[in-house]
Design a protein around this motif. Structure first.
Motif, PDB file in Angstrom:
ATOM      1  N   SER A 152      43.396  61.939  44.278  1.00 19.31           N
ATOM      2  CA  SER A 152      44.015  63.233  44.095  1.00 19.31           C
ATOM      3  C   SER A 152      44.061  63.115  42.424  1.00 19.31           C
ATOM      4  O   SER A 152      44.018  62.102  41.829  1.00 19.31           O
ATOM      5  CB  SER A 152      45.456  63.400  44.655  1.00 19.31           C
ATOM      6  OG  SER A 152      46.327  62.474  43.904  1.00 19.31           O
ATOM      7  N   GLY A 182      46.558  64.065  40.651  1.00 22.60           N
ATOM      8  CA  GLY A 182      47.844  63.320  40.319  1.00 22.60           C
ATOM      9  C   GLY A 182      47.939  62.039  39.955  1.00 22.60           C
ATOM     10  O   GLY A 182      48.933  61.484  39.704  1.00 22.60           O
ATOM     11  N   GLN A 183      46.806  61.262  40.082  1.00 26.81           N
ATOM     12  CA  GLN A 183      46.767  59.725  40.063  1.00 26.81           C
ATOM     13  C   GLN A 183      46.172  59.534  38.545  1.00 26.81           C
ATOM     14  O   GLN A 183      46.239  58.383  38.015  1.00 26.81           O
ATOM     15  CB  GLN A 183      46.101  59.168  41.047  1.00 26.81           C
ATOM     16  CG  GLN A 183      46.730  59.173  42.439  1.00 26.81           C
ATOM     17  CD  GLN A 183      45.925  58.887  43.478  1.00 26.81           C
ATOM     18  OE1 GLN A 183      45.491  59.582  44.601  1.00 26.81           O
ATOM     19  NE2 GLN A 183      45.390  57.572  43.703  1.00 26.81           N
ATOM     20  N   ARG A 220      53.988  59.652  55.282  1.00 27.35           N
ATOM     21  CA  ARG A 220      54.593  60.313  54.208  1.00 27.35           C
ATOM     22  C   ARG A 220      55.231  59.231  53.545  1.00 27.35           C
ATOM     23  O   ARG A 220      56.279  58.289  54.262  1.00 27.35           O
ATOM     24  CB  ARG A 220      55.181  61.603  54.731  1.00 27.35           C
ATOM     25  CG  ARG A 220      56.061  62.045  53.404  1.00 27.35           C
ATOM     26  CD  ARG A 220      56.648  63.488  54.088  1.00 27.35           C
ATOM     27  NE  ARG A 220      57.829  64.126  53.145  1.00 27.35           N
ATOM     28  CZ  ARG A 220      59.034  63.830  53.241  1.00 27.35           C
ATOM     29  NH1 ARG A 220      59.461  63.168  54.266  1.00 27.35           N
ATOM     30  NH2 ARG A 220      59.717  64.445  52.240  1.00 27.35           N
ATOM     31  N   GLU A 277      57.471  62.619  45.946  1.00 24.32           N
ATOM     32  CA  GLU A 277      56.752  62.091  47.002  1.00 24.32           C
ATOM     33  C   GLU A 277      55.618  61.287  46.562  1.00 24.32           C
ATOM     34  O   GLU A 277      54.736  61.672  45.486  1.00 24.32           O
ATOM     35  CB  GLU A 277      56.146  63.239  47.946  1.00 24.32           C
ATOM     36  CG  GLU A 277      55.703  62.792  49.144  1.00 24.32           C
ATOM     37  CD  GLU A 277      55.788  64.083  50.131  1.00 24.32           C
ATOM     38  OE1 GLU A 277      54.660  64.061  50.892  1.00 24.32           O
ATOM     39  OE2 GLU A 277      56.586  64.871  50.373  1.00 24.32           O
ATOM     40  N   LEU A 295      51.743  59.483  46.473  1.00 26.66           N
ATOM     41  CA  LEU A 295      50.479  59.791  46.986  1.00 26.66           C
ATOM     42  C   LEU A 295      49.936  58.720  47.786  1.00 26.66           C
ATOM     43  O   LEU A 295      49.987  57.565  47.347  1.00 26.66           O
ATOM     44  CB  LEU A 295      49.790  60.100  45.548  1.00 26.66           C
ATOM     45  CG  LEU A 295      50.061  61.112  44.655  1.00 26.66           C
ATOM     46  CD1 LEU A 295      49.498  61.205  43.380  1.00 26.66           C
ATOM     47  CD2 LEU A 295      50.247  62.622  45.350  1.00 26.66           C
ATOM     48  N   ASP A 312      46.693  56.841  49.320  1.00 24.90           N
ATOM     49  CA  ASP A 312      45.138  56.768  48.938  1.00 24.90           C
ATOM     50  C   ASP A 312      44.484  55.480  49.749  1.00 24.90           C
ATOM     51  O   ASP A 312      44.643  54.512  49.018  1.00 24.90           O
ATOM     52  CB  ASP A 312      44.984  56.796  47.428  1.00 24.90           C
ATOM     53  CG  ASP A 312      43.555  56.732  46.918  1.00 24.90           C
ATOM     54  OD1 ASP A 312      42.626  56.566  47.626  1.00 24.90           O
ATOM     55  OD2 ASP A 312      43.386  56.806  45.656  1.00 24.90           O
TER      56      ASP A 312
END
Length: 312
Positions: free
Chosen positions: A112, A114-115, A253, A264, A266, A268
């Motif tokens: 993602s 967001g990393q 999750r 939360e 991520l 991967d």
């Protein structure tokens, strides 16, 4: 007394006899013809002998290509250690190492966007990883028993890139790149690029180490979420932090809390990544929780005896 007797008996007839005698002797001492066939035969033999000697010398040099020889001196100078000579052939050219349609020479990107944080592009993260791999090769001899061949950037997947904050133990702001690979051995690299210099932390092998827990925080990811204990109570703020680790398939999750940061994590490919920004000094490590598909809590770092819950 006659004139001939007064001159010693030398007259015209005597001179004629002498000339005839000399002419006859001259024909008798005529040199023998030049032996051209013999000279040519000897020349051919000598040429063959020289070619044979020269060929033997060339064969001797070809037999030991590693050394540089001082001809005539009898000494050998060994070439420094390094890659062997490259052979050049006139055969058809070798296909390109990365032909069209083949796998990329770059590492795999994170799952993602967001990393990749703080404006660090994927290209910059790839550059930092390559610099760390080069540094590892430059600082270790392949003959060193502790040397680990970390491979190429293409062997890895980048799971996190974020800015790094210098502290009293490691001054100089920069950025972190975290990359992982699965083969030939599971390997994780935390690479820190600061002031143009690369530093790296490496771990390898089964991250779970036989543990039955569904989540295992990386034991060295404290490098990402804490500053030096020398600066305890006096961190540089705001502070970008991160934490990484592994999870098993039962985990669907994960959540985190660290100081005032909550959110939360991520997920991967078997790795979790949690990040945030601190505006105040903290004393407790990030708190992690994992849930299965039904929402059931299956992991709590507060209950994990192997997890360091407070900061040094």
């Amino acid at each position: 007394m006659s004139a001939e007797q007064r001159d010693g008996g030398v007259g015209p007839d005597f001179e004629a006899q002498v000339r005839a005698l000399l002419a006859g002797e001259a024909s008798a001492v005529r040199p023998s013809p030049v032996p051209y066939p013999e000279i040519r035969r000897r020349g051919v033999l000598e040429r063959r002998r020289r070619l044979a000697v020269g060929g033997a010398a060339l064969a001797a040099l070809a037999a030991v290509p590693v050394g540089a020889y001082a001809l005539g001196g009898g000494s050998t100078v060994t070439s420094p250690a390094g890659p062997g000579p490259t052979a050049h052939h006139s055969a058809s050219p070798t296909p390109s190492a990365t032909p069209s349609g083949s796998a990329s020479a770059e590492p795999a990107p994170p799952a993602s966007a967001g990393q990749l944080l703080d404006g660090i592009t994927f290209g910059l993260a790839v550059q930092g990883l390559g610099q760390c791999l080069d540094t590892n090769k430059a600082n270790h001899s392949t003959k060193d028993p502790t040397y680990v061949d970390l491979g190429r950037p293409a062997d890895y997947r980048i799971i996190l890139a974020m800015r790094s904050t210098g502290d009293s133990n490691a001054p100089g702001d920069g950025y972190f790149v975290v990359a992982v690979r699965e083969k030939p051995t599971a390997t994780r690299i935390i690479c820190d690029i600061s002031d143009g210099q690369a530093g790296l932390n490496i771990s390898s092998g089964d991250p779970f180490g036989g543990a039955k827990l569904p989540v295992v925080p990386d034991m060295n990811s404290g490098k990402l979420y804490q500053q030096s204990f020398i600066d305890k109570g006096n961190w540089k703020l705001p502070f970008r932090w991160g934490i990484i680790g592994n999870y098993r398939g039962a985990v669907a999750r994960m959540t985190f809390s660290y100081g005032d940061s909550t959110g939360e994590a991520l997920l991967d490919h078997g790795w979790f990544v949690a990040t945030g920004t601190l505006d105040r000094q903290v004393t407790e490590a990030p708190h992690l929780k994992g849930y299965d598909k039904t929402g059931k809590l299956v992991y709590d770092s507060g209950q994990d005896a192997s997890y360091e819950k407070t900061l040094p």
